[in-house]
Write a protein that holds these residues in place. Structure first.
Motif, mmCIF file in Angstrom:
data_model
loop_
_atom_site.group_PDB
_atom_site.id
_atom_site.type_symbol
_atom_site.label_atom_id
_atom_site.label_comp_id
_atom_site.label_asym_id
_atom_site.label_seq_id
_atom_site.Cartn_x
_atom_site.Cartn_y
_atom_site.Cartn_z
ATOM 1 N N SER A 1 -20.823 -36.579 -53.936
ATOM 2 C CA SER A 1 -20.617 -36.568 -55.153
ATOM 3 C C SER A 1 -21.524 -36.751 -55.692
ATOM 4 C CB SER A 1 -19.609 -38.254 -54.631
ATOM 5 O OG SER A 1 -20.652 -39.459 -54.242
ATOM 6 N N PRO A 2 -20.937 -36.255 -56.968
ATOM 7 C CA PRO A 2 -22.177 -36.524 -57.805
ATOM 8 C C PRO A 2 -23.702 -37.502 -58.083
ATOM 9 C CG PRO A 2 -20.279 -35.652 -58.906
ATOM 10 C CD PRO A 2 -19.927 -36.007 -57.806
ATOM 11 N N GLY A 3 -22.623 -39.065 -58.021
ATOM 12 C CA GLY A 3 -23.201 -40.280 -57.740
ATOM 13 C C GLY A 3 -22.872 -41.479 -57.368
ATOM 14 N N PRO A 4 -23.707 -42.375 -56.468
ATOM 15 C CA PRO A 4 -22.889 -43.059 -56.023
ATOM 16 C C PRO A 4 -21.438 -43.266 -56.817
ATOM 17 C CG PRO A 4 -24.991 -44.326 -57.842
ATOM 18 C CD PRO A 4 -25.177 -42.364 -57.984
ATOM 19 N N ASP A 5 -20.790 -44.276 -58.065
ATOM 20 C CA ASP A 5 -19.850 -44.750 -58.665
ATOM 21 C C ASP A 5 -18.905 -43.685 -58.677
ATOM 22 O OD1 ASP A 5 -21.326 -46.607 -58.469
ATOM 23 O OD2 ASP A 5 -21.745 -46.456 -60.740
ATOM 24 N N SER A 6 -19.303 -42.470 -58.086
ATOM 25 C CA SER A 6 -18.501 -41.397 -58.217
ATOM 26 C C SER A 6 -16.929 -40.947 -56.719
ATOM 27 C CB SER A 6 -18.725 -39.834 -58.457
ATOM 28 O OG SER A 6 -19.492 -39.607 -59.790
ATOM 29 N N PRO A 7 -16.359 -40.111 -57.203
ATOM 30 C CA PRO A 7 -15.248 -40.297 -55.749
ATOM 31 C C PRO A 7 -15.711 -39.324 -54.761
ATOM 32 C CG PRO A 7 -13.897 -40.003 -58.129
ATOM 33 C CD PRO A 7 -15.396 -40.064 -58.289
ATOM 34 N N PRO A 8 -15.715 -38.922 -53.525
ATOM 35 C CA PRO A 8 -15.605 -38.219 -53.075
ATOM 36 C C PRO A 8 -14.882 -36.886 -53.361
ATOM 37 C CG PRO A 8 -14.917 -40.056 -51.595
ATOM 38 C CD PRO A 8 -14.757 -39.851 -52.533
ATOM 39 N N THR A 9 -15.777 -35.664 -53.338
ATOM 40 C CA THR A 9 -14.948 -34.018 -53.416
ATOM 41 C C THR A 9 -14.039 -33.240 -52.446
ATOM 42 O OG1 THR A 9 -16.716 -34.374 -55.794
ATOM 43 C CG2 THR A 9 -15.828 -32.008 -54.805
ATOM 44 N N ILE A 10 -13.828 -32.595 -52.436
ATOM 45 C CA ILE A 10 -13.264 -32.065 -51.026
ATOM 46 C C ILE A 10 -12.647 -30.784 -51.543
ATOM 47 C CG2 ILE A 10 -11.316 -32.257 -49.126
ATOM 48 C CD1 ILE A 10 -11.824 -35.329 -49.500
ATOM 49 N N ASP A 11 -13.360 -29.801 -51.262
ATOM 50 C CA ASP A 11 -12.617 -28.847 -51.886
ATOM 51 C C ASP A 11 -11.188 -28.831 -51.202
ATOM 52 O OD1 ASP A 11 -11.710 -25.910 -51.716
ATOM 53 O OD2 ASP A 11 -13.737 -25.984 -52.182
ATOM 54 N N VAL A 12 -9.964 -27.989 -51.885
ATOM 55 C CA VAL A 12 -9.034 -27.958 -51.839
ATOM 56 C C VAL A 12 -8.597 -27.233 -50.222
ATOM 57 C CG1 VAL A 12 -7.745 -26.180 -52.638
ATOM 58 C CG2 VAL A 12 -6.387 -28.007 -52.375
ATOM 59 N N VAL A 13 -8.961 -26.171 -50.564
ATOM 60 C CA VAL A 13 -9.205 -24.861 -48.788
ATOM 61 C C VAL A 13 -9.378 -26.155 -47.485
ATOM 62 C CG1 VAL A 13 -10.540 -23.427 -47.621
ATOM 63 C CG2 VAL A 13 -10.051 -23.520 -50.513
ATOM 64 N N THR A 14 -10.110 -27.111 -47.723
ATOM 65 C CA THR A 14 -10.101 -27.792 -47.021
ATOM 66 C C THR A 14 -9.052 -28.953 -46.168
ATOM 67 O OG1 THR A 14 -13.049 -28.243 -47.365
ATOM 68 C CG2 THR A 14 -11.988 -29.859 -45.902
ATOM 69 N N LEU A 15 -8.541 -28.642 -47.082
ATOM 70 C CA LEU A 15 -7.460 -28.905 -46.530
ATOM 71 C C LEU A 15 -5.689 -28.536 -46.170
ATOM 72 C CD1 LEU A 15 -7.276 -32.221 -49.807
ATOM 73 C CD2 LEU A 15 -7.653 -32.209 -47.290
ATOM 74 N N ILE A 16 -6.222 -27.229 -46.839
ATOM 75 C CA ILE A 16 -4.851 -26.748 -46.492
ATOM 76 C C ILE A 16 -4.775 -25.557 -45.810
ATOM 77 C CG2 ILE A 16 -3.423 -27.499 -49.386
ATOM 78 C CD1 ILE A 16 -3.952 -24.910 -50.110
ATOM 79 N N GLY A 17 -6.271 -25.172 -45.856
ATOM 80 C CA GLY A 17 -7.183 -23.894 -44.565
ATOM 81 C C GLY A 17 -6.220 -22.601 -45.732
ATOM 82 N N GLU A 18 -6.044 -22.025 -44.470
ATOM 83 C CA GLU A 18 -5.606 -19.995 -45.306
ATOM 84 C C GLU A 18 -4.411 -20.468 -45.271
ATOM 85 O OE1 GLU A 18 -7.339 -17.771 -44.029
ATOM 86 O OE2 GLU A 18 -8.991 -17.857 -43.863
ATOM 87 N N GLY A 19 -3.412 -21.539 -44.871
ATOM 88 C CA GLY A 19 -2.252 -22.167 -45.838
ATOM 89 C C GLY A 19 -1.555 -22.437 -47.060
ATOM 90 N N ARG A 20 -0.285 -22.237 -47.471
ATOM 91 C CA ARG A 20 0.060 -23.083 -48.966
ATOM 92 C C ARG A 20 0.209 -24.291 -49.164
ATOM 93 N NH1 ARG A 20 -1.446 -19.501 -52.507
ATOM 94 N NH2 ARG A 20 0.156 -20.635 -54.171
ATOM 95 N N GLU A 21 0.188 -25.218 -47.892
ATOM 96 C CA GLU A 21 0.182 -27.084 -48.452
ATOM 97 C C GLU A 21 -0.557 -27.132 -46.663
ATOM 98 O OE1 GLU A 21 4.936 -27.129 -45.927
ATOM 99 O OE2 GLU A 21 4.886 -26.913 -48.128
ATOM 100 N N ALA A 22 -0.405 -29.003 -47.133
ATOM 101 C CA ALA A 22 -0.608 -29.793 -46.033
ATOM 102 C C ALA A 22 0.594 -31.037 -46.359
ATOM 103 C CB ALA A 22 -1.595 -29.954 -46.414
ATOM 104 N N ILE A 23 0.411 -31.592 -45.149
ATOM 105 C CA ILE A 23 0.869 -33.518 -45.461
ATOM 106 C C ILE A 23 -0.348 -34.064 -45.390
ATOM 107 C CG2 ILE A 23 2.093 -34.426 -43.467
ATOM 108 C CD1 ILE A 23 3.513 -31.795 -44.907
#
Length: 66
Positions: free
Chosen positions: A22-44
């Motif tokens: 995250s850019p700063g201590p009060d900012s939410p975490p940053t997660i790239d969508v590729v981390t969630l869905i991988g090579e597919g088009r969706e994630a649960i």
């Protein structure tokens, strides 16, 4: 609990954002969508026992549905 990788190589040669960075201590975490869905088009995503579907549309937009 599933452990996510700290960074993910993408097919285009770029590296996805580091999970939890995250850019700063009060900012939410940053997660790239590729981390969630991988090579597919969706994630649960599980939240308090409920299942949500995160879907990448043909127009490259994200939709979260229950």
């Amino acid at each position: 609990m599933m452990s996510l990788p700290r960074s993910t190589a993408r097919g285009d040669g770029a590296t996805a954002a580091t999970v939890g960075s995250s850019p700063g201590p009060d900012s939410p975490p940053t997660i790239d969508v590729v981390t969630l869905i991988g090579e597919g088009r969706e994630a649960i995503i599980l939240h308090r026992g409920e299942r949500y579907r995160l879907r990448l549309t043909a127009n490259d937009k994200l939709i979260l549905t229950k």
